[in-house]
Design a protein around this motif. Sequence first.
Motif, PDB file in Angstrom:
ATOM      1  N   LEU B 171       0.838  -1.196   0.000  1.00  0.00           N
ATOM      2  CA  LEU B 171       0.000   0.000   0.000  1.00  0.00           C
ATOM      3  C   LEU B 171       0.877   1.252   0.000  1.00  0.00           C
ATOM      4  O   LEU B 171       2.058   1.191   0.338  1.00  0.00           O
ATOM      5  N   LEU B 202      -3.194   2.896  -6.465  1.00  0.00           N
ATOM      6  CA  LEU B 202      -3.663   2.457  -5.146  1.00  0.00           C
ATOM      7  C   LEU B 202      -2.590   1.672  -4.395  1.00  0.00           C
ATOM      8  O   LEU B 202      -2.775   1.315  -3.237  1.00  0.00           O
ATOM      9  N   ALA B 436     -16.989   9.704  -6.128  1.00  0.00           N
ATOM     10  CA  ALA B 436     -16.958   8.359  -5.528  1.00  0.00           C
ATOM     11  C   ALA B 436     -15.606   7.694  -5.785  1.00  0.00           C
ATOM     12  O   ALA B 436     -15.043   7.022  -4.912  1.00  0.00           O
ATOM     13  N   GLN B 437     -15.076   7.896  -6.979  1.00  0.00           N
ATOM     14  CA  GLN B 437     -13.776   7.294  -7.293  1.00  0.00           C
ATOM     15  C   GLN B 437     -12.654   7.960  -6.506  1.00  0.00           C
ATOM     16  O   GLN B 437     -11.684   7.307  -6.111  1.00  0.00           O
ATOM     17  N   MET B 439     -12.982   9.049  -3.539  1.00  0.00           N
ATOM     18  CA  MET B 439     -13.059   8.493  -2.177  1.00  0.00           C
ATOM     19  C   MET B 439     -12.249   7.194  -2.098  1.00  0.00           C
ATOM     20  O   MET B 439     -11.586   6.931  -1.108  1.00  0.00           O
ATOM     21  N   VAL B 440     -12.317   6.390  -3.161  1.00  0.00           N
ATOM     22  CA  VAL B 440     -11.530   5.151  -3.189  1.00  0.00           C
ATOM     23  C   VAL B 440     -10.037   5.487  -3.106  1.00  0.00           C
ATOM     24  O   VAL B 440      -9.294   4.922  -2.308  1.00  0.00           O
ATOM     25  N   LYS B 441      -9.622   6.435  -3.925  1.00  0.00           N
ATOM     26  CA  LYS B 441      -8.210   6.835  -3.931  1.00  0.00           C
ATOM     27  C   LYS B 441      -7.796   7.318  -2.536  1.00  0.00           C
ATOM     28  O   LYS B 441      -6.720   6.960  -2.041  1.00  0.00           O
ATOM     29  N   GLU B 442      -8.643   8.095  -1.905  1.00  0.00           N
ATOM     30  CA  GLU B 442      -8.301   8.649  -0.586  1.00  0.00           C
ATOM     31  C   GLU B 442      -8.136   7.562   0.480  1.00  0.00           C
ATOM     32  O   GLU B 442      -7.314   7.689   1.374  1.00  0.00           O
ATOM     33  N   VAL B 443      -8.952   6.499   0.348  1.00  0.00           N
ATOM     34  CA  VAL B 443      -8.846   5.422   1.331  1.00  0.00           C
ATOM     35  C   VAL B 443      -7.504   4.702   1.195  1.00  0.00           C
ATOM     36  O   VAL B 443      -6.835   4.405   2.177  1.00  0.00           O
ATOM     37  N   PHE B 444      -7.103   4.444  -0.028  1.00  0.00           N
ATOM     38  CA  PHE B 444      -5.848   3.707  -0.248  1.00  0.00           C
ATOM     39  C   PHE B 444      -4.626   4.617  -0.115  1.00  0.00           C
ATOM     40  O   PHE B 444      -3.580   4.184   0.338  1.00  0.00           O
TER      41      PHE B 444
END
Lengths: 448, 460
Positions: B171, B202, B436-437, B439-444
């Motif tokens: 990660l 990611l 929404a996409q 948000m995915v980037k921010e999580v990873f």
Amino acid sequence: MMSASADGLIARLEALLGRGAVSYAPALTIHGARAVAEVSPTDEAQVGALLRIAGEEGLSVCVAGGATKLEWGDPPRRFDLLLRTGALQSTTQLDADDLCVSASAGITVASLAATAGAAGRVLPLDVACLERATLGGTVATAVQGPRSPAYGRVKDLVLGLRAVLPDGTSARFGGRTMKNVAGYDMTRLLTGSYGALGVITEVTLRLLPTPQQQAVLVAGLPSLERAREVADRLLGSHLEPAVLELVTAEASPLTLVVAFAGTDALVARSLAETRRYLGDAETHVAEAGEAGRIGDAERLLAGITRGATGDPGGPGIGDSARVALRALLPLRATWHVLGVALDAAERWGLRVEHSLGVLRGVLELTAERPGYDRADGDDTDLALWAEQVCAAAAAGGGALVTEGFLHCSPILGSAWSGMDTSAALMRALKHRFDPCQVLNPGRGFGGV
Amino acid sequence: MPLAPSLLKRLRAIVGHGNVLDGTVDLQTYEYDGFPETHRPDAVAFVHSTDEVAAVVKALHEARVPFVPRGYGTNLSGGTLPVRAGVVIELSRMNRILEIDIADRCVAVQPGVFTLDVSTALAPLGYHYAPDPASERASSIGGNIAENAGGPHCFKYGVTSNHVLGLEVVLPDGDVVWLGGKHPEPLGLDLTGLFVGSEGTLGIVTAAILRILRRPEAVKTILAAFSSVDDAAQAVSSMVSAGMTPATLELMDHRSVNAVEDALACGLPRDAGAVLLVELDGLVDGLDEATAAVTDICRAHRAVEVRTARDEDERDALWQGRRGCYAAITWSTSSYLMDGTVPRTMLPSALRQVTAIAQRHDVRVFTLAHAGDGNLHPVFVFDQRDADERRRVMAAGHDVLAACVALGGTISGEHGVGLEKLDAMSLVFGAEELRAQRMVKEVFDPAGWCNPGKLLPEPA
């Protein structure tokens, strides 16, 4: 929880959906828990407005399509509103030439399969209770049955979808093309998410051509070892079974079901070769479809493979008389875990039915105690059995989910079990998409 | 801005002194990929193990320096270009096949394995790994996973995503996690599926478990020549609607065929308006009937010639032509390769529009297509020194993508968004979908150092 003082809320729900679409006595329960109100939105905008209201009022919403898999997974941490997707029915756009269909989430699998069939296409979703199971629910759980080798996994079939995210905004991901790498694969993320990240409102799915011919061969086998030997020979051959499943059937507790689909020549060759692998000693061999009667083969197959997994949500589930497990395993481990499950069942005096997907790496099991006395209510033996199967699955590099979570038992801490170092990432995604825990809180794997 | 000496020292301590490059001449090798732009990194680190990748990423994360994973640099959308400089993490030395597990029908490989090498290793055992991008001799599994690569045989077998069961991932903060495993069905959120095609934004794949398939018992390769692209495209649509599932349905237009013949002399018909390369595979039984059915449909769409490869040599020659086509077109010229995709029935219409767009912008185009998938690869060629021609080509490219979207399609079927299609993302996604996409980037990758400036446009 929703308080009795929430008259304003009730007014808001009824103003949004109409009085008839809000019920205050929901019949459905999830692991015994009941919502305060059941709502049936008829379009995506209503779903969005509902989720916004839920967010504002601090309510949690569980989602149900045909309610055939509601008892899978953990009980919700909070459960205020039950959102039924069955009234989402507006779209069915089938393109037979392009072999795909876009349809609203509330349409049942049976109805969509009939639409596809009328167009000479096959809807490649193989689910139990297809008269009730909805398209949305099937995609949200990504459960694919014995025909998986021919159909593909649900996640490989979904080309695109529309969903309402937990904050009430609508989004469309993927599309109608066979290939699509624009942006992150959000379609995959939502498929199989058990409603944790959004309410699926519409799905675009691949269709398959109707095969020219189809046949099913059923053989009772004397032992697990012998069954595995035959399966291994099939795996090592060039044959491409549409179904390769070891199930419990009336005639034999170890019944191998092998189906083939394709041209007449392909099916004839496949049957002949499979019979060779089965040898002369085998009995209970039945066939269907050899005279072009695809319907016969379909019915035979449905009868056999459904027998093992039962009717989800049927009597017993939730009352701890019966527990169902769905293990997701490396192909090799399916055999070992089935062996453990059968041995343990014998020890505890439980009756077990199984469906082992040789090619799909899925082992479905149900166990029940004959003569269960509900008043007694002790389900320790079922829990111990389930625990042993869980341990075997984890040791085999797989994971599983139980249906009818054993509330009374402290032995199983969760309906989900399995080693996965990525559970923290899943929780982080859930938290980012649904910070207020509006949607299905706590029902998914890893506490998602 | 050059890296701090202390960071360089730390990186060298992790991977070995000679495995970090920071000299200008060395770095020039890593400033390009298959997309016509250059961006020079500050350093390149050659990594040899998951531990090294994790330690390097951790060091860069702490030093707040951007990094980009790189395989063999065959990326066509600029995905491997270090647009914000920083460190290129070079994975080509992690090139071992870790395990071949026939019983579980999978292999475990490191990311730097050449794609073709997986099938080569499996061939003696009678198995293969299905995704076969045209670059399979030169591209890595790690890169294929990052881009969700396709290839001719994806028509029957599906793209990379359909064949990845599990991933070991470093990660962006240096933590190591496993997503998925050897079980074909995922558990919980399908992070493996999400990670495939995430273009190195990611995290970095350090090992992959790939599904393998039995090699087909028999193969038939058919070449059909048509007098026009339209006839060939209509034949493809007819085959799809007839429910045929050949392993491949590849299209090359007149110019592409002639470029291939000039370079490779594979025996393709030079006077054809378009050719289709159709491959059927599976059991021997029924294959002749299927071949006859394909031939019939081609003839019904006015094919001027239909021939079946008689032996392995003829088959190889035909495939050499298809696989070598892009190189044959572009060996002496700059090019812009498109990757628009449409619903399959829209293919004839899309190809007509490509021709019209090229004419409108006065640019030269060669067209290839994974026709069965509706995936178009128009190749616009231009003279790099001619600024106006380059501008016209880029404008034509944008029009092609817009046309694909208007036909119900999308901007990329298998090459990825990268740097190239950032602007085009708004053709297919609205603000909410992009959010929404993100948000995915921010999580990873909350800090945003992992392959920055790719896949997602900056918020407006």
